[in-house]
Motif scaffolding. Structure first.
Motif, PDB file in Angstrom:
ATOM      1  N   ALA A 102      -8.577 -13.892   8.114  1.00  0.00           N
ATOM      2  CA  ALA A 102      -8.749 -12.452   7.957  1.00  0.00           C
ATOM      3  C   ALA A 102      -7.939 -11.708   9.018  1.00  0.00           C
ATOM      4  O   ALA A 102      -7.286 -10.700   8.730  1.00  0.00           O
ATOM      5  CB  ALA A 102     -10.226 -12.070   8.047  1.00  0.00           C
ATOM      6  N   LEU A 103      -7.970 -12.222  10.242  1.00  0.00           N
ATOM      7  CA  LEU A 103      -7.189 -11.608  11.321  1.00  0.00           C
ATOM      8  C   LEU A 103      -5.690 -11.659  11.022  1.00  0.00           C
ATOM      9  O   LEU A 103      -4.973 -10.680  11.244  1.00  0.00           O
ATOM     10  CB  LEU A 103      -7.439 -12.333  12.651  1.00  0.00           C
ATOM     11  N   ILE A 104      -5.232 -12.819  10.530  1.00  0.00           N
ATOM     12  CA  ILE A 104      -3.810 -12.965  10.220  1.00  0.00           C
ATOM     13  C   ILE A 104      -3.421 -12.008   9.095  1.00  0.00           C
ATOM     14  O   ILE A 104      -2.310 -11.480   9.067  1.00  0.00           O
ATOM     15  CB  ILE A 104      -3.472 -14.430   9.848  1.00  0.00           C
ATOM     16  N   ALA A 105      -4.361 -11.753   8.185  1.00  0.00           N
ATOM     17  CA  ALA A 105      -4.086 -10.824   7.084  1.00  0.00           C
ATOM     18  C   ALA A 105      -4.000  -9.380   7.584  1.00  0.00           C
ATOM     19  O   ALA A 105      -3.296  -8.551   7.007  1.00  0.00           O
ATOM     20  CB  ALA A 105      -5.174 -10.933   6.012  1.00  0.00           C
ATOM     21  N   ILE A 106      -4.722  -9.086   8.670  1.00  0.00           N
ATOM     22  CA  ILE A 106      -4.754  -7.726   9.197  1.00  0.00           C
ATOM     23  C   ILE A 106      -3.565  -7.451  10.117  1.00  0.00           C
ATOM     24  O   ILE A 106      -2.987  -6.371  10.107  1.00  0.00           O
ATOM     25  CB  ILE A 106      -6.060  -7.495  10.004  1.00  0.00           C
ATOM     26  N   TRP A 131      -5.416   2.704  13.568  1.00  0.00           N
ATOM     27  CA  TRP A 131      -4.914   1.375  13.183  1.00  0.00           C
ATOM     28  C   TRP A 131      -5.611   0.821  11.941  1.00  0.00           C
ATOM     29  O   TRP A 131      -5.017   0.045  11.189  1.00  0.00           O
ATOM     30  CB  TRP A 131      -5.024   0.380  14.339  1.00  0.00           C
ATOM     31  N   VAL A 132      -6.847   1.228  11.714  1.00  0.00           N
ATOM     32  CA  VAL A 132      -7.591   0.685  10.569  1.00  0.00           C
ATOM     33  C   VAL A 132      -6.926   1.064   9.240  1.00  0.00           C
ATOM     34  O   VAL A 132      -7.157   0.430   8.224  1.00  0.00           O
ATOM     35  CB  VAL A 132      -9.067   1.148  10.619  1.00  0.00           C
ATOM     36  N   TYR A 133      -6.054   2.084   9.271  1.00  0.00           N
ATOM     37  CA  TYR A 133      -5.315   2.455   8.063  1.00  0.00           C
ATOM     38  C   TYR A 133      -4.654   1.237   7.428  1.00  0.00           C
ATOM     39  O   TYR A 133      -4.572   1.125   6.211  1.00  0.00           O
ATOM     40  CB  TYR A 133      -4.236   3.492   8.404  1.00  0.00           C
ATOM     41  N   ALA A 134      -4.184   0.313   8.279  1.00  0.00           N
ATOM     42  CA  ALA A 134      -3.400  -0.817   7.784  1.00  0.00           C
ATOM     43  C   ALA A 134      -4.261  -2.000   7.330  1.00  0.00           C
ATOM     44  O   ALA A 134      -3.734  -3.015   6.904  1.00  0.00           O
ATOM     45  CB  ALA A 134      -2.417  -1.267   8.861  1.00  0.00           C
ATOM     46  N   VAL A 135      -5.588  -1.876   7.429  1.00  0.00           N
ATOM     47  CA  VAL A 135      -6.458  -2.970   6.990  1.00  0.00           C
ATOM     48  C   VAL A 135      -6.685  -2.851   5.483  1.00  0.00           C
ATOM     49  O   VAL A 135      -7.018  -1.776   4.989  1.00  0.00           O
ATOM     50  CB  VAL A 135      -7.811  -2.915   7.726  1.00  0.00           C
ATOM     51  N   ILE A 160       5.438   2.604   5.349  1.00  0.00           N
ATOM     52  CA  ILE A 160       4.321   2.944   4.466  1.00  0.00           C
ATOM     53  C   ILE A 160       4.259   1.983   3.272  1.00  0.00           C
ATOM     54  O   ILE A 160       3.203   1.477   2.916  1.00  0.00           O
ATOM     55  CB  ILE A 160       4.452   4.402   3.991  1.00  0.00           C
ATOM     56  N   MET A 161       5.426   1.713   2.693  1.00  0.00           N
ATOM     57  CA  MET A 161       5.470   0.852   1.507  1.00  0.00           C
ATOM     58  C   MET A 161       5.156  -0.605   1.844  1.00  0.00           C
ATOM     59  O   MET A 161       4.525  -1.310   1.066  1.00  0.00           O
ATOM     60  CB  MET A 161       6.843   0.937   0.831  1.00  0.00           C
ATOM     61  N   PHE A 162       5.598  -1.055   3.014  1.00  0.00           N
ATOM     62  CA  PHE A 162       5.307  -2.424   3.433  1.00  0.00           C
ATOM     63  C   PHE A 162       3.790  -2.622   3.548  1.00  0.00           C
ATOM     64  O   PHE A 162       3.228  -3.587   3.029  1.00  0.00           O
ATOM     65  CB  PHE A 162       5.990  -2.741   4.765  1.00  0.00           C
ATOM     66  N   VAL A 163       3.147  -1.682   4.213  1.00  0.00           N
ATOM     67  CA  VAL A 163       1.688  -1.767   4.386  1.00  0.00           C
ATOM     68  C   VAL A 163       1.001  -1.717   3.027  1.00  0.00           C
ATOM     69  O   VAL A 163       0.089  -2.496   2.745  1.00  0.00           O
ATOM     70  CB  VAL A 163       1.182  -0.620   5.301  1.00  0.00           C
ATOM     71  N   PHE A 164       1.461  -0.813   2.168  1.00  0.00           N
ATOM     72  CA  PHE A 164       0.869  -0.664   0.845  1.00  0.00           C
ATOM     73  C   PHE A 164       1.018  -1.946   0.025  1.00  0.00           C
ATOM     74  O   PHE A 164       0.065  -2.419  -0.596  1.00  0.00           O
ATOM     75  CB  PHE A 164       1.530   0.508   0.121  1.00  0.00           C
ATOM     76  N   GLY A 165       2.215  -2.515   0.054  1.00  0.00           N
ATOM     77  CA  GLY A 165       2.472  -3.736  -0.711  1.00  0.00           C
ATOM     78  C   GLY A 165       1.674  -4.919  -0.175  1.00  0.00           C
ATOM     79  O   GLY A 165       1.054  -5.661  -0.934  1.00  0.00           O
ATOM     80  N   TRP A 166       1.679  -5.080   1.124  1.00  0.00           N
ATOM     81  CA  TRP A 166       0.966  -6.169   1.784  1.00  0.00           C
ATOM     82  C   TRP A 166      -0.516  -6.142   1.415  1.00  0.00           C
ATOM     83  O   TRP A 166      -1.138  -7.173   1.210  1.00  0.00           O
ATOM     84  CB  TRP A 166       1.132  -6.023   3.301  1.00  0.00           C
ATOM     85  N   ASN A 167      -1.079  -4.940   1.339  1.00  0.00           N
ATOM     86  CA  ASN A 167      -2.518  -4.791   1.130  1.00  0.00           C
ATOM     87  C   ASN A 167      -2.959  -4.794  -0.323  1.00  0.00           C
ATOM     88  O   ASN A 167      -4.129  -4.583  -0.613  1.00  0.00           O
ATOM     89  CB  ASN A 167      -3.007  -3.510   1.808  1.00  0.00           C
ATOM     90  N   GLN A 168      -2.034  -4.994  -1.255  1.00  0.00           N
ATOM     91  CA  GLN A 168      -2.427  -5.017  -2.665  1.00  0.00           C
ATOM     92  C   GLN A 168      -3.398  -6.170  -2.928  1.00  0.00           C
ATOM     93  O   GLN A 168      -3.231  -7.260  -2.400  1.00  0.00           O
ATOM     94  CB  GLN A 168      -1.194  -5.182  -3.556  1.00  0.00           C
ATOM     95  N   TYR A 169      -4.382  -5.903  -3.751  1.00  0.00           N
ATOM     96  CA  TYR A 169      -5.419  -6.905  -3.974  1.00  0.00           C
ATOM     97  C   TYR A 169      -5.644  -7.212  -5.462  1.00  0.00           C
ATOM     98  O   TYR A 169      -5.521  -8.349  -5.901  1.00  0.00           O
ATOM     99  CB  TYR A 169      -6.721  -6.413  -3.350  1.00  0.00           C
TER     100      TYR A 169
END
Lengths: 293, 293
Positions: free
Chosen positions: A266-270, B111-115, A216-225
């Motif tokens: 964008a794909l690589i970011a997802i 899966w879109v949760y992680a975008v 959960i934290m990895f996804v959250f951190g990765w997606n910070q904008y």
């Protein structure tokens, strides 16, 4: 998380209810999936093709070229923000954030649950309050403080301020409280000290929880904008998600917009966070739904 | 607090220290700073600041622009919350019904949760591209001349759609796990008592899901208020102009572009109060939360 509560509905003469269920689910899945497939399609064709017709059904042969361009070509002035570099920064942010949050959270939760502290309640409330205010609300003063501390364009400045909310602490506190009392009593009778008990008994017990938290934290951190957008002004420090802003502006340029490269980025970011969520689905769902209690 | 805790004095303090230090520097200090700056008028060129009391706040309350943005934010929040909850509930009920392919549907729908929100916004830009966007073409086919970034209502529509797309998975996961925790005996009783699946849903399932629904309501409101920053920023390509924007986006625009630190801080404080009110409301609900076990 396998579903065992299904009751086969008694055979009804009409099966159209079942067909209806599947139709709705298929439509929902398409609603989620089609945009991604369109982005994927544009990464296989030439930019000219995309500019003329937009996403179509044609699968081209440009995928490799676009991939190379996305990974190793830089836009911008410094030539430092290649996809490779941004991917590395995103990884550092995602992993650093997750590890930092888990380590600090576990330590604090251990102190709150297993020790007789005079100011425990006060410390608890101090920590608890941080859950209430998202970073977006105090973004400007946080930026000023990071600036004063000389943390702009550093990994420390990117990661540490994001750790300043205690989600993981709470999660581990709940979990530790559900650990049977007998364990700590037995450990004390055996003469184990607090450090030994933590490392030998509590950490192994929390393995699943740690894994769920990490995802959960990895996804959250990765997606910070917003925060990365503010603290990183040097292109060599951009993360993929922060780079989206620049990619968008590049497409606005007067030359031929590089849709293949941009959409590939964008794909690589997802991809990494999506793969993590899909592969560790059961842990992830467990972690997410158990943290609300 | 466990009955049999450790009595070591210095260790718990040491364990709590990292968490408390980070919170102090990156949470309490910025929050206090925001409250303080909201009472000052800062010189944009950095030549000091003067105390103006509640002027920054009265400016906001009398500003028609701020009122307009607040109204839009309210509407945006209602729409995003309603549609993402309704859609997720529908899909979760159907996914709970089917036996064949249940796991596949679950993966496809979550899966879109992680975008990341800005990446979702980027995909939205492609879908609504002026000359060849698939959704623009779809709108044209029903006689709607869709102009993203030009027409206020069209841009707002795109923002709501992208935000809903991004939020459905979270709600879906929670609703599904809520549905799957309904005891088997209750399901069997419902099957016997209520003939139509429609009645079964409204009389049994829906009330049982109410606690999950309330919890999600708060989560979704917070999401629409704060986390959609990335969606808004990407869709307007960083150029607010006459485009719709949310209150959080305005904090950022005024503080970073307009250099109006006092006004931006005052807006931050207003948002903080709003989040605190939401949280208090949530706790009152949780206290009265009915558990069906």
């Amino acid at each position: 998380m396998t579903d065992t509560t299904h009751i086969p509905i008694a055979k009804r003469p009409l099966k159209w209810g079942r067909v209806m269920d599947h139709s709705i689910l298929i439509l929902g899945s398409l609603f989620m999936l089609v945009p991604l497939l369109m982005v994927l399609q544009t990464t296989t064709t030439t930019d000219i093709e995309t500019i003329k017709n937009g996403p179509g059904l044609l699968i081209g042969d440009q995928f490799d070229d676009n991939f190379m361009a996305a990974m190793f070509k830089a836009s911008g002035f410094s030539g430092e923000n290649t996809g490779m570099r941004m991917l590395m920064n995103s990884m550092i942010l995602g992993i650093g954030f997750a590890v930092g949050k888990i380590v600090i959270g576990m330590m604090a939760a251990y102190a709150l649950v297993y020790f007789r502290l005079r100011f425990a309640t006060f410390a608890f409330w101090l920590i608890f309050t941080t859950l209430l205010l998202p970073l977006e609300v105090r973004i400007l003063p946080s930026y000023e403080i990071a600036q004063q501390l000389g943390l702009l364009n550093t990994y420390t400045g990117l990661i540490v301020p994001l750790i300043a909310s205690a989600t993981a602490t709470f999660f581990f506190r709940q979990f530790f409280r559900s650990v049977p009392e007998e364990l700590v009593e037995a450990a004390r009778i055996d003469g184990a000290g607090p450090v030994k008990f933590f490392i030998d008994i509590l950490v192994p017990l929390s393995q699943t929880m740690i894994a769920a938290m990490f995802i959960i934290m990895f996804v959250f951190g990765w997606n910070q904008y917003l925060w990365p957008t503010m603290v990183t002004t040097e292109e060599g420090m951009y993360t993929l998600v922060r780079g989206i802003k620049q990619i968008t502006q590049d497409l606005e340029g007067t030359n031929v917009p590089e849709y293949g490269r941009a959409n590939m980025l964008a794909l690589i970011a997802i991809l990494p966070p999506v793969l993590v969520v899909i592969f560790f689905q059961s842990w992830f769902v467990k972690g997410l739904t158990e943290s609300d209690k | 607090m466990k009955r049999a805790g450790f009595a070591t004095r210095w260790l718990p303090i040491l364990l709590l220290l990292p968490q408390l230090a980070i919170i102090a520097v990156f949470f309490y200090w910025p929050a206090a700073h925001a409250v303080q700056s909201s009472f000052y008028l800062e010189d944009p060129f950095g030549f000091g600041s003067s105390f103006v009391g509640f002027d920054n706040y009265t400016h906001l309350t009398s500003s028609s622009e701020y009122a307009r943005i607040a109204k839009f934010t309210l509407l945006f929040t209602v729409l995003v919350t309603f549609f993402s909850l309704a859609l997720a509930l529908l899909l979760a009920v159907k996914a709970d019904n089917v036996i064949r392919g249940a796991k596949t549907y679950r993966t496809l729908l979550m899966w879109v949760y992680a975008v990341a929100p800005p990446v979702a916004g980027f995909i939205g830009l492609l879908m609504f591209n002026q000359s060849w966007g698939p959704l623009t073409e779809l709108a044209r086919s029903i006689g709607w001349d869709f102009k993203l970034g030009v027409n206020f209502d069209d841009t707002a529509t795109a923002m709501v759609l992208v935000s809903v797309w991004k939020q459905v998975p979270v709600n879906f996961i929670f609703f599904l796990s809520g549905l799957q925790s309904i005891p088997k005996s209750v399901r069997e009783a419902a099957l016997i008592d209520a003939k139509s699946s429609f009645r079964r849903f409204w009389d049994v399932t829906f009330p049982l899901l109410a606690p999950t629904g309330f919890f999600l309501l708060i989560i979704n409101i917070t999401y629409a208020l704060f986390d959609t920053f990335g969606v808004v920023d990407t869709l307007v390509k960083g150029e607010p102009g006459n485009n719709p924007m949310t209150l959080v986006y305005k904090v950022y625009v005024d503080g970073f572009r307009g250099n109006d630190l006092g006004g931006s801080s005052a807006q931050s404080v207003i948002l903080m109060v709003l989040v605190l009110a939401l949280t208090v409301f949530q706790f009152r609900l949780v206290e009265r939360r009915i558990h069906y076990t």
